[in-house]
Scaffold this active site. Structure first.
Site, PDB file in Angstrom:
ATOM      1  N   ARG A 241       0.635  -1.205   0.084  1.00 41.97           N
ATOM      2  CA  ARG A 241       0.157   0.170  -0.091  1.00 41.97           C
ATOM      3  C   ARG A 241       0.764   1.202   0.095  1.00 41.97           C
ATOM      4  O   ARG A 241       2.105   1.321   0.919  1.00 41.97           O
ATOM      5  CB  ARG A 241      -0.937   0.098   1.130  1.00 41.97           C
ATOM      6  CG  ARG A 241      -2.034  -0.989   1.088  1.00 41.97           C
ATOM      7  CD  ARG A 241      -2.960  -0.770   0.121  1.00 41.97           C
ATOM      8  NE  ARG A 241      -4.206  -1.750   0.013  1.00 41.97           N
ATOM      9  CZ  ARG A 241      -4.070  -2.914  -0.402  1.00 41.97           C
ATOM     10  NH1 ARG A 241      -2.839  -3.253  -1.463  1.00 41.97           N
ATOM     11  NH2 ARG A 241      -4.997  -3.953  -0.636  1.00 41.97           N
ATOM     12  N   GLU A 270      -4.602   6.872  -5.628  1.00 46.78           N
ATOM     13  CA  GLU A 270      -4.688   6.142  -7.190  1.00 46.78           C
ATOM     14  C   GLU A 270      -6.129   6.519  -7.832  1.00 46.78           C
ATOM     15  O   GLU A 270      -7.040   6.186  -7.294  1.00 46.78           O
ATOM     16  CB  GLU A 270      -4.824   4.752  -6.739  1.00 46.78           C
ATOM     17  CG  GLU A 270      -3.547   4.314  -5.912  1.00 46.78           C
ATOM     18  CD  GLU A 270      -3.664   2.534  -5.600  1.00 46.78           C
ATOM     19  OE1 GLU A 270      -4.215   1.771  -5.900  1.00 46.78           O
ATOM     20  OE2 GLU A 270      -2.367   2.133  -4.824  1.00 46.78           O
ATOM     21  N   HIS A 289      -1.190  -0.535  -9.791  1.00 45.86           N
ATOM     22  CA  HIS A 289      -1.835  -1.615  -8.865  1.00 45.86           C
ATOM     23  C   HIS A 289      -2.236  -2.784  -9.545  1.00 45.86           C
ATOM     24  O   HIS A 289      -3.536  -3.088  -9.535  1.00 45.86           O
ATOM     25  CB  HIS A 289      -3.051  -0.728  -8.223  1.00 45.86           C
ATOM     26  CG  HIS A 289      -3.205  -1.422  -6.679  1.00 45.86           C
ATOM     27  ND1 HIS A 289      -3.735  -0.716  -5.603  1.00 45.86           N
ATOM     28  CD2 HIS A 289      -3.075  -2.601  -6.186  1.00 45.86           C
ATOM     29  CE1 HIS A 289      -3.694  -1.381  -4.674  1.00 45.86           C
ATOM     30  NE2 HIS A 289      -3.507  -2.582  -5.125  1.00 45.86           N
TER      31      HIS A 289
END
Length: 327
Positions: A241, A270, A289
């Site tokens: 993260r 994000e 991601h």
């Protein structure tokens, strides 16, 4: 007819990776294949009874939930969703249905993140992203990578993903050291690693890879003091993260050459803004991601989501994270 929103289906594959027919026969499904900002989300999501989320791609704060008067069910992937205001959902009578990671369908896909992490690690130390760009632009090689064999891999966190990374490191001939708050020397040894203190890990590792859950005690865990301990030839990999790393401190370390480079799959916000500094640094390898984004993993996620939506349509909701909202 009920209305169901599938959020943040970036690849446009949600309806292909699982059988949505039990839902489609009883509800109207709308798929959003792009990220919605909060203002737009408040407008376009108003008619929906059900919102199906995909991990932390969409934040659901109180300010948004209060503007969705028709919302009755939110499905989440995992046991919790840090970007969801659970209290606000409960106060509004909105049920939150979580995933069942104990289901056998998830066991076969748990290597998705460590595989991506190892690929990102190799891409970073061998400058593959920059060399790929040069080839696309008609150029040729202009960088020198490093060999992993004989180097030290430092793992922050030795849970399921960290243990897999320790295995990969051993296969590649690396010495593996590890640290986390509760890690014992015996547990580290059983996973093929050697437990060291956090300071020693940053001082000795040629590659530091993060595999911790984001929490109040891990937020900002890797900051300027930790980065200052790393050697100039060392690399940082983060597939966990973004907020575990102090982003400003990392950017400074990369800009000044304090560390050799970084491989990042996760970010504070994000997606990052188009002009974000990390997008422009030549010693950073970026991925959007992708850790859990495989056909097998998304199929398991969406199948779980469908079960939760069908149960709610049947009037018998399952896996409710906020049972207080049932009353």
């Amino acid at each position: 007819m009920h209305r169901v929103a599938i959020l943040d289906d970036y690849a446009g594959m949600a309806l292909e990776f699982a059988d949505w027919s039990p839902v489609q026969s009883r509800a109207e499904i709308t798929v959003f294949d792009r990220h919605l900002g909060q203002a737009e989300a408040a407008e376009v999501l108003q008619p929906f009874d059900v919102i199906c989320t995909m991990r932390e791609r969409m934040a659901l704060p109180r300010t948004l939930l209060e503007r969705l008067p028709n919302l009755k069910l939110i499905t989440i992937v995992g046991m919790s969703l840090p970007s969801l205001d659970m209290a606000a959902a409960t106060e509004s009578g909105v049920l939150v249905a979580h995933s069942d990671f104990a289901n056998p369908r998830f066991r076969a896909v748990r290597d998705a993140t460590p595989e991506l992490a190892w690929g990102l690690l190799i891409a970073t130390v061998r400058n593959l992203a920059e060399e790929h760009r040069r080839m696309r632009d008609g150029g040729w090689q202009n960088s020198v990578g490093v060999t992993l064999a004989g180097k030290t891999l430092g793992l922050l966190g030795l849970g399921r993903t960290g243990k897999r990374m320790a295995e990969y490191g051993g296969v590649f001939g690396m010495e593996v050291v590890a640290w986390s708050q509760n890690l014992t020397a015996e547990a580290a040894m059983a996973a093929g690693a050697r437990r060291v203190e956090k300071t020693a890990l940053f001082e000795s590792a040629d590659v530091v890879s993060i595999h911790l859950v984001l929490s109040e005690r891990t937020r900002g865990l890797v900051g300027e003091p930790e980065l200052a301990l790393m050697r100039p030839h060392a690399y940082l990999i983060n597939t966990s993260r973004g907020p575990i790393v102090d982003e400003a401190a990392l950017i400074s370390a990369l800009q000044t050459g304090r560390i050799a480079g970084a491989g990042l799959d996760v970010f504070d916000v994000e997606p990052p803004e188009p002009d974000h500094p990390l997008r422009r640094l030549p010693n950073v390898t970026l991925s959007p991601h992708l850790g859990y984004v495989t056909r097998e993993m998304l199929s398991a996620f969406y199948t779980d989501t469908i079960e939760a939506v069908v149960a709610w349509l049947d009037g018998a909701p399952i896996r409710i994270a906020n049972p207080e909202a049932l009353s």
